[in-house]
Design a protein around this motif. Structure first.
Motif, PDB file in Angstrom:
ATOM      1  N   HIS A   9       0.832  -1.207   0.000  1.00 20.96           N
ATOM      2  CA  HIS A   9       0.000   0.000   0.000  1.00 20.96           C
ATOM      3  C   HIS A   9       0.865   1.255   0.000  1.00 20.96           C
ATOM      4  O   HIS A   9       0.592   2.204  -0.734  1.00 20.96           O
ATOM      5  CB  HIS A   9      -0.937   0.017   1.213  1.00 20.96           C
ATOM      6  N   SER A  10       1.901   1.275   0.811  1.00 11.80           N
ATOM      7  CA  SER A  10       2.739   2.468   0.879  1.00 11.80           C
ATOM      8  C   SER A  10       3.481   2.675  -0.442  1.00 11.80           C
ATOM      9  O   SER A  10       3.671   3.797  -0.880  1.00 11.80           O
ATOM     10  CB  SER A  10       3.725   2.368   2.040  1.00 11.80           C
ATOM     11  N   GLN A  11       3.851   1.583  -1.086  1.00 16.14           N
ATOM     12  CA  GLN A  11       4.522   1.674  -2.384  1.00 16.14           C
ATOM     13  C   GLN A  11       3.570   2.256  -3.436  1.00 16.14           C
ATOM     14  O   GLN A  11       3.951   3.125  -4.215  1.00 16.14           O
ATOM     15  CB  GLN A  11       4.974   0.274  -2.807  1.00 16.14           C
ATOM     16  N   LEU A  12       2.341   1.781  -3.398  1.00 19.07           N
ATOM     17  CA  LEU A  12       1.331   2.269  -4.337  1.00 19.07           C
ATOM     18  C   LEU A  12       1.093   3.761  -4.101  1.00 19.07           C
ATOM     19  O   LEU A  12       1.052   4.549  -5.048  1.00 19.07           O
ATOM     20  CB  LEU A  12       0.033   1.476  -4.155  1.00 19.07           C
ATOM     21  N   GLY A  13       0.975   4.154  -2.840  1.00 17.08           N
ATOM     22  CA  GLY A  13       0.774   5.563  -2.495  1.00 17.08           C
ATOM     23  C   GLY A  13       1.924   6.428  -2.977  1.00 17.08           C
ATOM     24  O   GLY A  13       1.727   7.516  -3.521  1.00 17.08           O
TER      25      GLY A  13
END
Length: 66
Positions: A9-13
């Motif tokens: 999720h943090s990578q996508l963000g």
């Protein structure tokens, strides 16, 4: 609570943020350019009208009898 999912999720963000930043800057630049161009052309029209009015006033007041 699923730790393996959070890095994804943090990578996508971060990816969305990295792509969105330049797009936002480009959009701001385009919008700013359009608004700046419109304002500039309005000022240009006003200046041209003032010069034209001034020239007409000179010619009509006898300024052409040089």
């Amino acid at each position: 609570m699923n730790p393996p999912d959070s890095p994804h999720h943090s990578q996508l963000g971060a990816t969305i943020g990295a792509v969105g930043g330049p797009i936002g800057i480009l959009a701001g630049g385009i919008i700013g350019g359009v608004i700046g161009g419109l304002v500039g052309s309005k000022i240009g029209q006003k200046a041209a009208n003032l010069v034209n009015d001034g020239m007409h006033a000179l010619i009509n007041s006898g300024g052409s009898q040089l």
